[in-house]
Structures are given as C-alpha cells and as structure tokens.
Design a protein around this motif. Structure first.
Motif, mmCIF file in Angstrom:
data_model
loop_
_atom_site.group_PDB
_atom_site.id
_atom_site.type_symbol
_atom_site.label_atom_id
_atom_site.label_comp_id
_atom_site.label_asym_id
_atom_site.label_seq_id
_atom_site.Cartn_x
_atom_site.Cartn_y
_atom_site.Cartn_z
ATOM 1 N N TYR A 1 0.836 -1.214 0.000
ATOM 2 C CA TYR A 1 0.000 0.000 0.000
ATOM 3 C C TYR A 1 0.871 1.264 0.000
ATOM 4 O O TYR A 1 0.585 2.253 -0.686
ATOM 5 C CB TYR A 1 -0.927 -0.001 1.219
ATOM 6 C CG TYR A 1 -2.078 -0.946 1.074
ATOM 7 C CD1 TYR A 1 -3.271 -0.532 0.521
ATOM 8 C CD2 TYR A 1 -1.952 -2.274 1.494
ATOM 9 C CE1 TYR A 1 -4.341 -1.412 0.382
ATOM 10 C CE2 TYR A 1 -2.999 -3.159 1.360
ATOM 11 C CZ TYR A 1 -4.208 -2.712 0.806
ATOM 12 O OH TYR A 1 -5.248 -3.585 0.649
ATOM 13 N N ALA B 1 2.250 1.709 -3.479
ATOM 14 C CA ALA B 1 1.225 2.209 -4.414
ATOM 15 C C ALA B 1 1.000 3.711 -4.202
ATOM 16 O O ALA B 1 0.891 4.489 -5.169
ATOM 17 C CB ALA B 1 -0.070 1.434 -4.223
ATOM 18 N N ALA C 1 2.184 6.559 -7.094
ATOM 19 C CA ALA C 1 1.161 7.445 -7.681
ATOM 20 C C ALA C 1 1.418 8.903 -7.294
ATOM 21 O O ALA C 1 1.225 9.818 -8.115
ATOM 22 C CB ALA C 1 -0.222 7.008 -7.226
ATOM 23 N N ALA D 1 -5.204 8.368 -5.070
ATOM 24 C CA ALA D 1 -5.766 7.580 -6.170
ATOM 25 C C ALA D 1 -5.022 6.255 -6.319
ATOM 26 O O ALA D 1 -5.616 5.181 -6.525
ATOM 27 C CB ALA D 1 -5.700 8.386 -7.468
ATOM 28 N N GLY D 2 -3.683 6.302 -6.236
ATOM 29 C CA GLY D 2 -2.901 5.058 -6.328
ATOM 30 C C GLY D 2 -3.235 4.114 -5.188
ATOM 31 O O GLY D 2 -3.325 2.885 -5.384
ATOM 32 N N ALA E 1 -6.083 3.922 -3.571
ATOM 33 C CA ALA E 1 -7.411 3.356 -3.801
ATOM 34 C C ALA E 1 -7.373 2.265 -4.862
ATOM 35 O O ALA E 1 -8.014 1.211 -4.720
ATOM 36 C CB ALA E 1 -8.372 4.479 -4.224
ATOM 37 N N LEU E 2 -6.624 2.496 -5.939
ATOM 38 C CA LEU E 2 -6.527 1.488 -6.996
ATOM 39 C C LEU E 2 -5.844 0.217 -6.484
ATOM 40 O O LEU E 2 -6.229 -0.916 -6.852
ATOM 41 C CB LEU E 2 -5.754 2.061 -8.191
ATOM 42 C CG LEU E 2 -6.482 3.151 -8.996
ATOM 43 C CD1 LEU E 2 -5.551 3.728 -10.065
ATOM 44 C CD2 LEU E 2 -7.736 2.580 -9.651
ATOM 45 N N HIS E 3 -4.804 0.372 -5.639
ATOM 46 C CA HIS E 3 -4.121 -0.798 -5.088
ATOM 47 C C HIS E 3 -5.056 -1.585 -4.182
ATOM 48 O O HIS E 3 -5.079 -2.840 -4.237
ATOM 49 C CB HIS E 3 -2.884 -0.360 -4.307
ATOM 50 C CG HIS E 3 -2.098 -1.514 -3.753
ATOM 51 N ND1 HIS E 3 -1.309 -2.348 -4.545
ATOM 52 C CD2 HIS E 3 -1.988 -2.008 -2.478
ATOM 53 C CE1 HIS E 3 -0.750 -3.271 -3.799
ATOM 54 N NE2 HIS E 3 -1.143 -3.094 -2.528
ATOM 55 N N LEU F 1 -8.316 -1.673 -4.423
ATOM 56 C CA LEU F 1 -9.267 -2.303 -5.284
ATOM 57 C C LEU F 1 -8.678 -3.559 -5.924
ATOM 58 O O LEU F 1 -9.338 -4.616 -6.034
ATOM 59 C CB LEU F 1 -9.715 -1.314 -6.372
ATOM 60 C CG LEU F 1 -10.746 -1.853 -7.389
ATOM 61 C CD1 LEU F 1 -12.046 -2.240 -6.678
ATOM 62 C CD2 LEU F 1 -11.019 -0.795 -8.454
ATOM 63 N N GLU F 2 -7.398 -3.459 -6.350
ATOM 64 C CA GLU F 2 -6.727 -4.605 -6.957
ATOM 65 C C GLU F 2 -6.620 -5.755 -5.962
ATOM 66 O O GLU F 2 -6.856 -6.921 -6.296
ATOM 67 C CB GLU F 2 -5.351 -4.183 -7.462
ATOM 68 C CG GLU F 2 -4.567 -5.326 -8.098
ATOM 69 C CD GLU F 2 -3.138 -4.915 -8.447
ATOM 70 O OE1 GLU F 2 -2.477 -5.705 -9.151
ATOM 71 O OE2 GLU F 2 -2.710 -3.834 -8.017
#
Length: 426
Positions: free
Chosen positions: A51, A54, A58, A411-412, A414-416, A418-419
């Motif tokens: 985390y 990520a 980002a 944003a990075g 959150a995307l991590h 989600l992944e």
C-alpha cells in the motif's frame, strides 16, 4: 524582515516565498520517489508495504505531472523541445491581443463604465471643493489672469474675423419680417405697445412745454401770417391755442384707457404686424433695408469699435487689484456651490450629464485603450513578463504540485486496494 499584515509584499518577498515553495514541492517529489524505492524493497516482508509503494508511486507520478504542467506554462521542461510547452512565450502576442480585446469589451463596456461612474457624486465633490473660499478665489484669479491672453489669442488667430463673418452670414440669412412680426406680436399681446404710446405722448407733452420749442413754433407761425396779424400778436395767440389744445388732447389720451387714439394705435400696430407676416412687399423692403444696413462701412466700424472697447475694458479690469470680474466670478462660484448643496435635482442632473459625457468619451477611446494595452503587452520583454507572472501567481501554481502528489497518492492507494480486493475474491 517582518512585514505588517496591511503592507503589500514586495517583489523580493514574493521571490523568497516562491523559492521556498518550489524547494518544498521538489523535496516532496524526491521524498515520494525515495519512499517508493524503500517500499518496493520491503514489499515482500509485509503486505502494508504494498500500500505504501502504491501511494508513493502514484504521488510521484502526480507530482511530476503537475511539475511538468506548471513548468510548461513558462518554459520548456528540462529544455526539451516538447510540443505545447512554453505556452506563455509562444503565445506572447496572442495574449496581448486577447487581453486588449477582453478589457475593451468587458471592462470598458458602456453599461459597466456608466454603472461605475454613476456611483460617484461628481456634483457633491464639486460643491465641496468650491465651498472652500480659497479654492473659489484661486479659480477666479486664475481665470481673470488668463483673460488677456485669451483675448490676444482671439485677435491673433483670426477668430475675431471668423466670428464676425459668421455673424454677418447668419444675419444675411435671417428673415427680418417674420422675426419683427413675432417680436411685435408678443409685445401687442401683452399690451406693452400702449406703454410705448404713453412714452411717446409724454415726450410730446415735454416737448410742448419747452421754451426753445415754443419759440421755434412761434417763429414758424409768424412767418406764415400776414404782417398785420403779427402786429396784433396773433402768432402768440395761435401758439397758445395750438399748445393748449394739443396738451389737453395728449392728457386725455394718456389718462383714458379707452381713448380713440389708443384704439387707433392698437389697430395700426396689429395691421402692421399682419402686413409683416403676410405681405411679400413688406418682406422685400425689410430685406433690402437689412442688406443696405449690413453693407454700410459704419456698421463694420461700429462692430470693430465695440470689440476694441470691450477688450480694453476687460484688460483694464483684469489688471486691477479690485477686479470687478474676479469678484463677480467668486460670487458666481459661491452661488454655484450653494445651489449644488441645496438642490438634489440639480446635482442629479449634473451627475447624469457628467456620466453621459465621460461615458461617450470612454466609448470613443476604448478601442485605442485596448490597442494600447495589446501593444504594451507585446512590447514587454518575455523574460520580464514571465518573471512578473511567476511572482504574482507562481506560489499558488506550486501548490498545485502538492495537491497533485496528494491526489495522485490517494488515487494510487485506492486502486491498489481495489486490486487487492479483486485478487482476494479470485
């Protein structure tokens, strides 16, 4: 050096603040990049480092992207010839044109200008200024001192001859008969022609009581009578009878408002006015008289003499310590101030007039103002222009880099997350 909160920052203060913010944004970018490397190194040891990596990656990308965007406004990033960079230098002239047009069409629009001017009470400011005695006296003295120069300029510039010719031309165009008919008609309608008759009768009565006049009449009668009648002093008898009858008649006409002479005079005047209005013969004779009068050299000499006399009087009065014109001008200014202070309607009318005049002036000149602004912007040295813009808004632009790093990092993250959630389901 500490600055008072009310004191505007200097260019040096702005430059120092900008430099500090730039260094802070750059250090943040270096810190996120370093954090990314550290997180990647320890990522296999604990899931939390994924985390962190990520977020850091980002944030680094976001901060770098915003650094690129900010720099691209003013110059080429790292000196590379990347398209669509150095936006301000490349569009220097277009910015000047657009800025001039924008100010002309928006800031100098009639509605905006008149609305702003309408907020100013020009008449009240004039009244306040004139209410100071020294101001009125100074203005009156200035005007009187300049008067001789104005008079001399009129003579030397040919204005005197020009105005004389214009007056003569307008007089030649003026139709005398209709004008005289209008003036006399107004006099008759108000009954003032009877006052004229009274003055004429009064003059006749005075004339008949004058010894020199009576002696001249008696001599005239004596010459017309036979010698025998003169022997018996018939001339004196006839003179007394004539004078007595005439005086009595004049007195009756002066005291009796309904006297036949008054009615005859009224009829004569009304008929004369009607002929002036309708008779072509009267009109032609009046025009002939006017042309003959204007053509006489005595009229031109009279006009020149009147101007010379007026100029001599004005120059003497202007040079006098107790100038009548100066005192009259001062009294006029005091009266103007009083009227403006006491009469809101006059103030409102003056303000409307001033707003209208200034508004028309701005509208007539606004294209020139827009062109002047555009030319000035285009003439600026581009490095100086960029420096001024950076000092003005550069600090806020640098904060975009902070925001870009934080928003990118979140944003990075959150995307991590989600992944990871998708991987767990799979």
């Amino acid at each position: 050096m500490n600055r008072s909160p009310s004191q505007p920052p200097s260019d040096l203060d702005r430059a120092r603040d900008l430099s500090r913010v730039k260094w802070a944004a750059t250090l943040l970018l270096v810190a996120t990049a370093a954090l990314f490397l550290v997180a990647r190194h320890f990522e296999t040891q604990h899931w939390i480092w994924g985390y962190v990596a990520a977020f850091a990656s980002a944030a680094t990308v976001g901060g770098f992207a915003d650094w690129y965007a900010v720099v691209a406004l003013f110059r080429r990033p790292l000196g590379l010839p990347i398209p669509h960079t150095a936006i301000i230098p490349r569009n220097h002239h277009r910015i000047g044109e657009n800025l001039g047009t924008f100010i002309e069409q928006n800031f100098l629009a009639r509605e905006a200008v008149e609305k702003k001017l309408g907020e100013v009470d020009f008449a009240a400011q004039i009244a306040d200024w004139l209410n100071v005695p020294e101001h009125g006296a100074s203005l009156a003295s200035f005007a009187v001192r300049r008067l001789p120069q104005v008079l001399a300029a009129i003579d030397q510039s040919g204005l005197r001859r020009f105005f004389g010719e214009r007056v003569r031309t307008e007089m030649e165009r003026l139709e005398v008969a209709p004008l005289a008919a209008g003036l006399l008609g107004t006099v008759i309608e108000k009954g003032r022609h009877q006052r004229l008759l009274e003055e004429l009768l009064g003059s006749l009565d005075t004339l008949l009581t004058n010894e020199e006049t009576l002696e001249a009449l008696r001599e005239k009668i004596r010459k017309e009578l036979p010698a025998l009648f003169n022997f018996y002093r018939a001339d004196a008898y006839l003179l007394r009878k004539i004078v007595a009858s005439t005086t009595a008649f004049v007195e009756e006409a002066r005291t009796d408002a309904e006297h036949p002479l008054r009615r005859e005079f009224d009829t004569f005047m009304r008929g004369f006015v009607e002929q002036l209005r309708t008779s072509a013969d009267f009109a032609e004779r009046a025009e002939t008289f006017k042309r003959d009068l204007l053509a006489r050299p005595e009229v031109a000499a009279l006009a020149d003499g009147a101007w010379d006399s007026l100029r001599a009087f004005l120059e003497r009065d202007a040079a006098a310590p107790d100038s009548q014109m100066r005192r009259a001008f001062e009294r006029m200014l005091v009266d103007i101030a009083r009227q403006l202070g006491q009469n809101p309607a006059i103030r409102a009318e003056i303000n409307r007039g001033i707003v209208r005049v200034l508004g028309d002036f701005v509208q007539a000149q606004k294209s020139g103002v827009g062109r002047f602004i555009a030319d000035q912007v285009k003439a600026w040295d581009i490095d100086v222009l960029i420096g001024r813009v950076e000092l003005t808004v550069g600090r806020d632009l640098q904060y975009i880099r902070f925001n870009g790093a934080m928003i990118g990092g979140l944003a990075g993250l959150a995307l991590h997350a989600l992944e990871q959630g998708v991987n767990i389901r799979l």
